[in-house]
Write a protein that holds these residues in place. Structure first.
Motif, PDB file in Angstrom:
ATOM      1  N   ASP A  32     105.683 -31.675  48.535  1.00 32.95           N
ATOM      2  CA  ASP A  32     106.043 -32.484  47.361  1.00 32.95           C
ATOM      3  C   ASP A  32     107.096 -33.543  47.701  1.00 32.95           C
ATOM      4  O   ASP A  32     107.018 -34.680  47.233  1.00 32.95           O
ATOM      5  CB  ASP A  32     106.549 -31.594  46.227  1.00 32.95           C
ATOM      6  N   ILE A  33     108.061 -33.172  48.542  1.00 34.72           N
ATOM      7  CA  ILE A  33     109.100 -34.127  48.969  1.00 34.72           C
ATOM      8  C   ILE A  33     108.455 -35.280  49.736  1.00 34.72           C
ATOM      9  O   ILE A  33     108.756 -36.451  49.497  1.00 34.72           O
ATOM     10  CB  ILE A  33     110.174 -33.428  49.830  1.00 34.72           C
ATOM     11  N   ILE A  34     107.560 -34.958  50.650  1.00 30.85           N
ATOM     12  CA  ILE A  34     106.892 -35.987  51.455  1.00 30.85           C
ATOM     13  C   ILE A  34     106.082 -36.920  50.560  1.00 30.85           C
ATOM     14  O   ILE A  34     106.162 -38.143  50.688  1.00 30.85           O
ATOM     15  CB  ILE A  34     106.006 -35.340  52.540  1.00 30.85           C
ATOM     16  N   MET A  35     105.332 -36.351  49.639  1.00 27.62           N
ATOM     17  CA  MET A  35     104.478 -37.164  48.770  1.00 27.62           C
ATOM     18  C   MET A  35     105.297 -38.013  47.795  1.00 27.62           C
ATOM     19  O   MET A  35     104.882 -39.109  47.442  1.00 27.62           O
ATOM     20  CB  MET A  35     103.486 -36.276  48.015  1.00 27.62           C
ATOM     21  N   THR A  36     106.459 -37.527  47.391  1.00 30.82           N
ATOM     22  CA  THR A  36     107.344 -38.311  46.520  1.00 30.82           C
ATOM     23  C   THR A  36     108.027 -39.414  47.315  1.00 30.82           C
ATOM     24  O   THR A  36     108.151 -40.551  46.850  1.00 30.82           O
ATOM     25  CB  THR A  36     108.384 -37.400  45.849  1.00 30.82           C
ATOM     26  N   ALA A  37     108.455 -39.080  48.538  1.00 32.37           N
ATOM     27  CA  ALA A  37     109.161 -40.058  49.379  1.00 32.37           C
ATOM     28  C   ALA A  37     108.251 -41.217  49.776  1.00 32.37           C
ATOM     29  O   ALA A  37     108.682 -42.365  49.798  1.00 32.37           O
ATOM     30  CB  ALA A  37     109.720 -39.376  50.627  1.00 32.37           C
ATOM     31  N   GLU A  38     107.013 -40.907  50.102  1.00 26.87           N
ATOM     32  CA  GLU A  38     106.061 -41.934  50.550  1.00 26.87           C
ATOM     33  C   GLU A  38     104.696 -41.654  49.924  1.00 26.87           C
ATOM     34  O   GLU A  38     103.792 -41.113  50.566  1.00 26.87           O
ATOM     35  CB  GLU A  38     105.953 -41.941  52.082  1.00 26.87           C
ATOM     36  N   TRP A  95     112.210 -30.830  63.518  1.00 24.20           N
ATOM     37  CA  TRP A  95     113.294 -30.143  62.834  1.00 24.20           C
ATOM     38  C   TRP A  95     112.772 -28.821  62.317  1.00 24.20           C
ATOM     39  O   TRP A  95     111.703 -28.755  61.692  1.00 24.20           O
ATOM     40  CB  TRP A  95     113.795 -30.978  61.652  1.00 24.20           C
ATOM     41  N   TYR A  96     113.509 -27.751  62.557  1.00 20.81           N
ATOM     42  CA  TYR A  96     113.166 -26.432  62.039  1.00 20.81           C
ATOM     43  C   TYR A  96     113.948 -26.172  60.769  1.00 20.81           C
ATOM     44  O   TYR A  96     115.072 -26.644  60.616  1.00 20.81           O
ATOM     45  CB  TYR A  96     113.497 -25.350  63.078  1.00 20.81           C
ATOM     46  N   PHE A  97     113.348 -25.417  59.867  1.00 20.49           N
ATOM     47  CA  PHE A  97     114.028 -25.092  58.623  1.00 20.49           C
ATOM     48  C   PHE A  97     113.481 -23.771  58.094  1.00 20.49           C
ATOM     49  O   PHE A  97     112.394 -23.335  58.479  1.00 20.49           O
ATOM     50  CB  PHE A  97     113.846 -26.204  57.584  1.00 20.49           C
ATOM     51  N   GLU A  98     114.257 -23.115  57.264  1.00 16.63           N
ATOM     52  CA  GLU A  98     113.822 -21.866  56.633  1.00 16.63           C
ATOM     53  C   GLU A  98     113.801 -21.993  55.115  1.00 16.63           C
ATOM     54  O   GLU A  98     113.150 -21.219  54.431  1.00 16.63           O
ATOM     55  CB  GLU A  98     114.714 -20.715  57.070  1.00 16.63           C
ATOM     56  N   SER A  99     114.564 -22.937  54.613  1.00 16.17           N
ATOM     57  CA  SER A  99     114.615 -23.190  53.179  1.00 16.17           C
ATOM     58  C   SER A  99     114.920 -24.667  52.989  1.00 16.17           C
ATOM     59  O   SER A  99     115.196 -25.378  53.958  1.00 16.17           O
ATOM     60  CB  SER A  99     115.685 -22.320  52.513  1.00 16.17           C
ATOM     61  N   VAL A 100     114.873 -25.116  51.743  1.00 15.73           N
ATOM     62  CA  VAL A 100     115.143 -26.524  51.465  1.00 15.73           C
ATOM     63  C   VAL A 100     116.188 -26.605  50.362  1.00 15.73           C
ATOM     64  O   VAL A 100     115.942 -26.200  49.230  1.00 15.73           O
ATOM     65  CB  VAL A 100     113.861 -27.269  51.041  1.00 15.73           C
ATOM     66  N   THR A 104     118.765 -31.002  52.679  1.00 13.90           N
ATOM     67  CA  THR A 104     117.554 -30.949  53.494  1.00 13.90           C
ATOM     68  C   THR A 104     116.447 -31.787  52.870  1.00 13.90           C
ATOM     69  O   THR A 104     115.731 -32.497  53.577  1.00 13.90           O
ATOM     70  CB  THR A 104     117.103 -29.491  53.680  1.00 13.90           C
ATOM     71  N   ALA A 105     116.311 -31.725  51.566  1.00  6.98           N
ATOM     72  CA  ALA A 105     115.299 -32.526  50.876  1.00  6.98           C
ATOM     73  C   ALA A 105     115.539 -34.022  51.109  1.00  6.98           C
ATOM     74  O   ALA A 105     114.591 -34.771  51.411  1.00  6.98           O
ATOM     75  CB  ALA A 105     115.299 -32.211  49.391  1.00  6.98           C
ATOM     76  N   ARG A 106     116.792 -34.455  51.001  1.00  4.43           N
ATOM     77  CA  ARG A 106     117.122 -35.867  51.249  1.00  4.43           C
ATOM     78  C   ARG A 106     116.814 -36.248  52.691  1.00  4.43           C
ATOM     79  O   ARG A 106     116.279 -37.321  52.965  1.00  4.43           O
ATOM     80  CB  ARG A 106     118.588 -36.152  50.930  1.00  4.43           C
TER      81      ARG A 106
END
Length: 117
Positions: A32-38, A95-100, A104-106
């Motif tokens: 959702d973040i990717i689709m909102t960003a671009e 980049w590795y992540f376990e939560s957002v 992290t979203a920004r």
């Protein structure tokens, strides 16, 4: 949206929906973040992973992996730039992540913008 784009989006959503929790929710959030960003990026499956490209027939620019850790990665297709600062000539690509969280979203949005520009 073309029928190919709709099919590709459906495949990405299906891939994410088959992940175990809590990863499924985190990956859906990143999608959702990717689709909102671009919003012009086209989701698709790339080597078995959710990925995002400028067009349905062009190479993926960003991928999401669900391995031992969740991973956001830039493919080899966009122009890479040295990081500068303490990282000098190193070029960040994954980049590795376990939560957002909010930061992290920004940051994910910034990374996605950087590969589209």
């Amino acid at each position: 949206m073309s029928s190919k784009d709709e099919k590709n989006l459906s495949q990405v959503i299906e891939k994410i929906s088959k992940m175990d929790e809590p990863r499924r929710s985190v990956m859906q959030q990143v999608h959702d973040i990717i689709m909102t960003a671009e919003p012009t990026l086209k989701p698709r499956i790339w080597y078995g992973m959710p990925a995002y490209a400028k067009a349905a027939s062009s190479p993926a620019l960003v991928t999401l992996r669900n391995d031992e850790r969740l991973n956001l990665a830039i493919t080899e297709k966009p122009a890479f730039r040295p990081a500068g600062g303490v990282d000098g000539a190193l070029m960040p690509a994954a980049w590795y992540f376990e939560s957002v969280d909010e930061y992290t979203a920004r940051r994910i949005a910034e990374i996605v913008h950087s590969v589209v520009d």
